[in-house]
Scaffold this motif. Structure first.
Motif: not given
Length: 254
Positions: A238-244, A136-137, A208-211, A176-179
């Motif tokens: 660890v991959y952060v996937v949070d729309g920025g 997680s973030i 969220h920058p991606v809107g 790991a994925i950090a949503p």
């Protein structure tokens, strides 16, 4: 249908709802056979000739062992493990009891340890495999009152690195994925329970920058890549996937 995971056998804990459902759906679309491991049965529409359900209480090591062994006996092996299931509650350090702490660590950290420990020998016999942990973030920062949750997710990130280092010789990769914020029935219920839910939704979008907010498939898409041979030189990350969200600095005005 693509075939990046054709003939692969995957276990996804908590694979029947939320982020887990996005992972399960994408794995099946890519040709994998998926065993959903969780306490409650998933919706019937999720189960088919390549998606199966094994009931398990992830606080019990016996249930964890049963789920892994059932999978291996039924399908002949195991290629992918996704440690997704977890719990969350909001309490500060003073409010958190020893029992609260133990429950969080049992589900969010000990269960992934036991699942990984039991999966590794089967992956080794297949010549390798991919373990994907859902962090997680909040393993990198924290929201108020998320003491135990943040600690458990930071632990998952460290656990990921250690498994990658130790098991690389077996051809087993671990990432790991950090949503960030991912839409689900639980998140919708939480927002709807707040006094000014419309304002909360607007402010969430601004963060969220991606809107937009995340969807379970956003996590599933990355999980497919991490489970496939396309990421064969990737481990311990660890991959952060949070729309920025975590890259946007806060200002008094948006």
């Amino acid at each position: 249908m693509a075939d990046r995971l054709k003939n692969k056998v995957a276990v996804v804990t908590g694979g029947g709802r939320g982020i887990g459902s996005g992972i399960t759906t994408r794995f099946v679309e890519e040709g994998a056979t998926v065993v959903i491991v969780q306490r409650n049965a998933p919706s019937e529409h999720m189960l088919n000739d390549r998606t199966f359900f094994v009931e398990a209480d992830l606080s019990r090591s016996f249930d964890i062992a049963k789920a892994i062994e059932w999978t291996v006996q039924r399908f002949g092996g195991l290629d992918i493990l996704v440690n997704n299931a977890g719990i969350m509650f909001e309490k500060t350090v003073e409010e958190t009891s020893e029992e609260d702490w133990d429950q969080m660590m049992t589900i969010n950290l000990k269960a992934p340890f036991l699942l990984t420990k039991m999966a590794v020998p089967h992956m080794r016999r297949r010549g390798g495999g991919s373990i994907i942990n859902i962090g997680s973030i909040e393993g990198l920062g924290s929201n108020p009152g998320h003491l135990a949750y943040s600690a458990s997710k930071a632990g998952i990130h460290g656990f990921t690195a250690a498994v990658a280092v130790d098991q690389g010789r077996d051809g087993i990769r671990c990432n790991a994925i950090a949503p960030g914020w991912i839409n689900s029935d639980l998140s919708d219920t939480y927002i709807d329970s707040l006094p000014d839910s419309a304002r909360v939704r607007r402010e969430l979008l601004i963060m969220h920058p991606v809107g937009r907010l995340g969807e379970p498939r956003d996590i599933g898409n990355l999980a497919v890549w991490l489970a496939s041979d396309e990421s064969g030189f990737v481990t311990g990350q660890v991959y952060v996937v949070d729309g920025g969200r975590t890259k946007k600095l806060p200002l008094p005005v948006s």
